[in-house]
Design a protein around this motif. Sequence first.
Motif, PDB file in Angstrom:
ATOM      1  N   MET A  33     -18.139  -8.770  21.774  1.00 39.84           N
ATOM      2  CA  MET A  33     -19.472  -9.040  21.342  1.00 39.84           C
ATOM      3  C   MET A  33     -19.302  -9.300  19.915  1.00 39.84           C
ATOM      4  O   MET A  33     -18.616  -8.529  19.190  1.00 39.84           O
ATOM      5  N   LYS A  34     -20.090 -10.348  19.376  1.00 38.15           N
ATOM      6  CA  LYS A  34     -20.162 -10.726  18.207  1.00 38.15           C
ATOM      7  C   LYS A  34     -21.641 -10.875  17.534  1.00 38.15           C
ATOM      8  O   LYS A  34     -22.293 -11.548  17.984  1.00 38.15           O
ATOM      9  N   PHE A  35     -21.854 -10.422  16.297  1.00 33.61           N
ATOM     10  CA  PHE A  35     -23.346 -10.785  15.604  1.00 33.61           C
ATOM     11  C   PHE A  35     -23.170 -12.348  15.258  1.00 33.61           C
ATOM     12  O   PHE A  35     -22.279 -12.734  14.575  1.00 33.61           O
ATOM     13  N   PRO A  36     -24.129 -12.964  15.583  1.00 31.96           N
ATOM     14  CA  PRO A  36     -24.307 -14.466  15.007  1.00 31.96           C
ATOM     15  C   PRO A  36     -24.346 -14.322  13.420  1.00 31.96           C
ATOM     16  O   PRO A  36     -24.803 -13.239  13.001  1.00 31.96           O
ATOM     17  N   GLU A  37     -23.709 -15.305  12.824  1.00 33.14           N
ATOM     18  CA  GLU A  37     -23.769 -14.877  11.272  1.00 33.14           C
ATOM     19  C   GLU A  37     -25.087 -14.697  10.679  1.00 33.14           C
ATOM     20  O   GLU A  37     -25.324 -14.112   9.748  1.00 33.14           O
ATOM     21  N   THR A  38     -26.016 -15.285  11.299  1.00 34.38           N
ATOM     22  CA  THR A  38     -27.372 -15.160  10.849  1.00 34.38           C
ATOM     23  C   THR A  38     -28.330 -15.103  12.025  1.00 34.38           C
ATOM     24  O   THR A  38     -27.834 -15.222  13.153  1.00 34.38           O
ATOM     25  N   GLY A  39     -29.681 -15.021  11.656  1.00 33.30           N
ATOM     26  CA  GLY A  39     -30.555 -14.625  12.834  1.00 33.30           C
ATOM     27  C   GLY A  39     -32.200 -14.713  12.296  1.00 33.30           C
ATOM     28  O   GLY A  39     -32.218 -15.070  11.072  1.00 33.30           O
ATOM     29  N   SER A  40     -32.872 -14.754  13.060  1.00 38.84           N
ATOM     30  CA  SER A  40     -34.317 -14.940  12.495  1.00 38.84           C
ATOM     31  C   SER A  40     -35.303 -13.670  12.982  1.00 38.84           C
ATOM     32  O   SER A  40     -36.437 -13.730  13.464  1.00 38.84           O
ATOM     33  N   ILE A  41     -34.749 -12.431  13.397  1.00 39.51           N
ATOM     34  CA  ILE A  41     -35.386 -11.327  13.918  1.00 39.51           C
ATOM     35  C   ILE A  41     -35.102 -10.293  12.726  1.00 39.51           C
ATOM     36  O   ILE A  41     -33.987 -10.111  12.425  1.00 39.51           O
ATOM     37  N   TYR A  42     -36.321  -9.592  12.381  1.00 37.87           N
ATOM     38  CA  TYR A  42     -36.130  -8.511  11.679  1.00 37.87           C
ATOM     39  C   TYR A  42     -36.882  -7.362  12.005  1.00 37.87           C
ATOM     40  O   TYR A  42     -37.982  -7.456  12.673  1.00 37.87           O
ATOM     41  N   SER A  43     -36.169  -6.081  12.077  1.00 39.24           N
ATOM     42  CA  SER A  43     -36.628  -5.029  12.644  1.00 39.24           C
ATOM     43  C   SER A  43     -36.954  -3.790  11.825  1.00 39.24           C
ATOM     44  O   SER A  43     -35.955  -3.372  11.456  1.00 39.24           O
ATOM     45  N   ILE A  44     -38.276  -3.607  11.416  1.00 42.88           N
ATOM     46  CA  ILE A  44     -38.525  -2.349  10.379  1.00 42.88           C
ATOM     47  C   ILE A  44     -39.907  -1.827  10.869  1.00 42.88           C
ATOM     48  O   ILE A  44     -40.781  -2.753  11.407  1.00 42.88           O
ATOM     49  N   ASN A  45     -40.335  -0.737  10.407  1.00 42.04           N
ATOM     50  CA  ASN A  45     -41.450  -0.138  10.661  1.00 42.04           C
ATOM     51  C   ASN A  45     -42.374  -0.418   9.498  1.00 42.04           C
ATOM     52  O   ASN A  45     -42.348   0.183   8.522  1.00 42.04           O
ATOM     53  N   GLU A  46     -42.916  -1.758   9.643  1.00 41.11           N
ATOM     54  CA  GLU A  46     -43.769  -2.053   8.459  1.00 41.11           C
ATOM     55  C   GLU A  46     -45.035  -1.070   8.246  1.00 41.11           C
ATOM     56  O   GLU A  46     -45.843  -1.387   7.259  1.00 41.11           O
ATOM     57  N   GLY A  47     -45.339   0.096   8.911  1.00 42.30           N
ATOM     58  CA  GLY A  47     -46.332   0.680   8.909  1.00 42.30           C
ATOM     59  C   GLY A  47     -46.098   1.560   7.377  1.00 42.30           C
ATOM     60  O   GLY A  47     -47.164   2.068   6.720  1.00 42.30           O
ATOM     61  N   TYR A  48     -44.892   1.813   7.226  1.00 39.43           N
ATOM     62  CA  TYR A  48     -44.481   2.493   5.781  1.00 39.43           C
ATOM     63  C   TYR A  48     -44.497   1.608   4.444  1.00 39.43           C
ATOM     64  O   TYR A  48     -43.897   1.834   3.740  1.00 39.43           O
ATOM     65  N   TYR A  49     -44.896   0.240   4.845  1.00 41.49           N
ATOM     66  CA  TYR A  49     -44.568  -0.734   3.874  1.00 41.49           C
ATOM     67  C   TYR A  49     -44.856  -0.206   2.263  1.00 41.49           C
ATOM     68  O   TYR A  49     -44.187  -0.619   1.487  1.00 41.49           O
ATOM     69  N   SER A  50     -45.999   0.262   2.137  1.00 34.04           N
ATOM     70  CA  SER A  50     -46.460   0.671   1.051  1.00 34.04           C
ATOM     71  C   SER A  50     -45.714   1.736   0.187  1.00 34.04           C
ATOM     72  O   SER A  50     -45.473   1.773  -1.043  1.00 34.04           O
ATOM     73  N   HIS A  51     -44.532   2.517   1.176  1.00 28.46           N
ATOM     74  CA  HIS A  51     -43.885   3.471   0.448  1.00 28.46           C
ATOM     75  C   HIS A  51     -42.264   2.879   0.312  1.00 28.46           C
ATOM     76  O   HIS A  51     -41.519   3.414  -0.034  1.00 28.46           O
ATOM     77  N   PHE A  52     -42.139   1.429   0.676  1.00 27.99           N
ATOM     78  CA  PHE A  52     -40.531   1.042   0.876  1.00 27.99           C
ATOM     79  C   PHE A  52     -40.292   0.782  -0.841  1.00 27.99           C
ATOM     80  O   PHE A  52     -41.180   0.480  -1.504  1.00 27.99           O
ATOM     81  N   PRO A  53     -38.699   0.716  -1.051  1.00 22.66           N
ATOM     82  CA  PRO A  53     -38.410   0.339  -2.339  1.00 22.66           C
ATOM     83  C   PRO A  53     -38.863  -1.158  -2.517  1.00 22.66           C
ATOM     84  O   PRO A  53     -38.878  -2.023  -1.462  1.00 22.66           O
ATOM     85  N   GLN A  54     -38.926  -1.550  -3.781  1.00 22.30           N
ATOM     86  CA  GLN A  54     -39.358  -2.926  -4.134  1.00 22.30           C
ATOM     87  C   GLN A  54     -38.427  -4.002  -3.552  1.00 22.30           C
ATOM     88  O   GLN A  54     -38.856  -5.054  -3.099  1.00 22.30           O
ATOM     89  N   GLY A  55     -36.968  -3.818  -3.504  1.00 19.76           N
ATOM     90  CA  GLY A  55     -36.227  -4.810  -2.894  1.00 19.76           C
ATOM     91  C   GLY A  55     -36.576  -4.946  -1.399  1.00 19.76           C
ATOM     92  O   GLY A  55     -36.432  -6.268  -1.154  1.00 19.76           O
ATOM     93  N   VAL A  56     -37.059  -3.951  -0.662  1.00 23.51           N
ATOM     94  CA  VAL A  56     -37.282  -4.170   0.733  1.00 23.51           C
ATOM     95  C   VAL A  56     -38.643  -4.845   0.867  1.00 23.51           C
ATOM     96  O   VAL A  56     -38.797  -5.854   1.710  1.00 23.51           O
ATOM     97  N   LYS A  57     -39.641  -4.609  -0.068  1.00 20.02           N
ATOM     98  CA  LYS A  57     -40.815  -5.573  -0.040  1.00 20.02           C
ATOM     99  C   LYS A  57     -40.664  -6.898  -0.275  1.00 20.02           C
ATOM    100  O   LYS A  57     -41.133  -7.608   0.216  1.00 20.02           O
ATOM    101  N   ASP A  58     -39.597  -7.148  -1.334  1.00 20.37           N
ATOM    102  CA  ASP A  58     -39.289  -8.448  -1.563  1.00 20.37           C
ATOM    103  C   ASP A  58     -38.691  -9.236  -0.541  1.00 20.37           C
ATOM    104  O   ASP A  58     -39.058 -10.385  -0.046  1.00 20.37           O
TER     105      ASP A  58
END
Length: 338
Positions: free
Chosen positions: A201-226
């Motif tokens: 099994m190998k990760f594709p070099e890139t993808g178009s899916i992101y998995s994160i609990n955006e409910g906590y968005y306001s508390h994320f580090p600025q780099g994650v928000k960007d």
Amino acid sequence: MFQKNTTLGEFIIDKQKHFKYTTGELSRLINSIRLAAKVVNHEVNKAGLVDILGNASDINIQGERQQKLDVYANNIFMQTMTNRQIVCGVASEEEDDFVSIHSKNGGDNNKYVVLIDPLDGSSNIDVNVSVGTIFSIYHRVTPVGTPVQLEDFLQKGTKQVAAGYIIYGTSTMLVYTTGHGVNGFTLSPAIGTFYLSHPDMKFPETGSIYSINEGYYSHFPQGVKDYLKYCQEDTEDRPYSARYIGSLVSDFHRNMIKGGIYIYPTSSKAPKGKLRLLYECNPIAFLTEQANGLATDGYKRILEIEPTELHQRVPFFCGSKSMVDKVHSYMNQYPDDE
Ligand code: P6P
């Protein structure tokens, strides 16, 4: 390259030759995990029918109410490791401290320790969403024949001998690595045998899916928000798709097959992140790197982190190499967030 439909048992025996002077202990250990996985799978698959739903009475060290199936899965893996006398100690998400397993002929003559999250994502059980078991295997560092010590468990992820997960999903799979690539085996319920279904099994070099609990968005580090803003821009290859199951094994497994990134960053609710280094992030990071992906804390390799506590938490960024590189480019603009 193995032919599909090789059984897990045949595969383990053949892979044994990768290990010089092997005594077959690692093979027996992986076989014992295979057995425990079948037993847990049987209960997970009928969770809605028997009185193992709902909350057990205990609260585990994480401060999380233990679902009965959590406790059941932990007991099965503990009993399997103990009865088959293959390891000298086990550390589990469900146990406050590590458990020493003394071999019957005195002393602790076994050379492996196991760290395990017996049922990750268990809050999903009552709503019939897939969950998983995650395991990590090391050589002990204290002398064989003496009682296992905490230092046997507090090892950097680069020292792992093997790691893997079982995903109890639409089908049940065991996916693992011994440092020679990642292979996935699917359980045939009719026969009770795991067959090689996903070789190398190998990760594709890139993808178009992101998995994160955006409910906590306001508390994320600025780099994650960007980075999230980047994911959501309307361009030729974006916006990406947001896919978050709330079960690390399930999100990871999908992203490894399709390409994607999983992020659990720091937040005000989880100032050090939520995921545990030793029995969630390290095994998943070992698999990730073996599958040509990247796994970091937003800045450095997960596998290089020097552990200090059994249940310590770390921020976790994991997935397709170009996607993790991209979020790093944003995180590195705010080094003070490290
Ligand atoms: P949240 C499950 O408890 C887990 O450890 C991972 O399997 C999952 O990705 C994450 O926590 C979910 O956490 O805070 O989004 O509910």
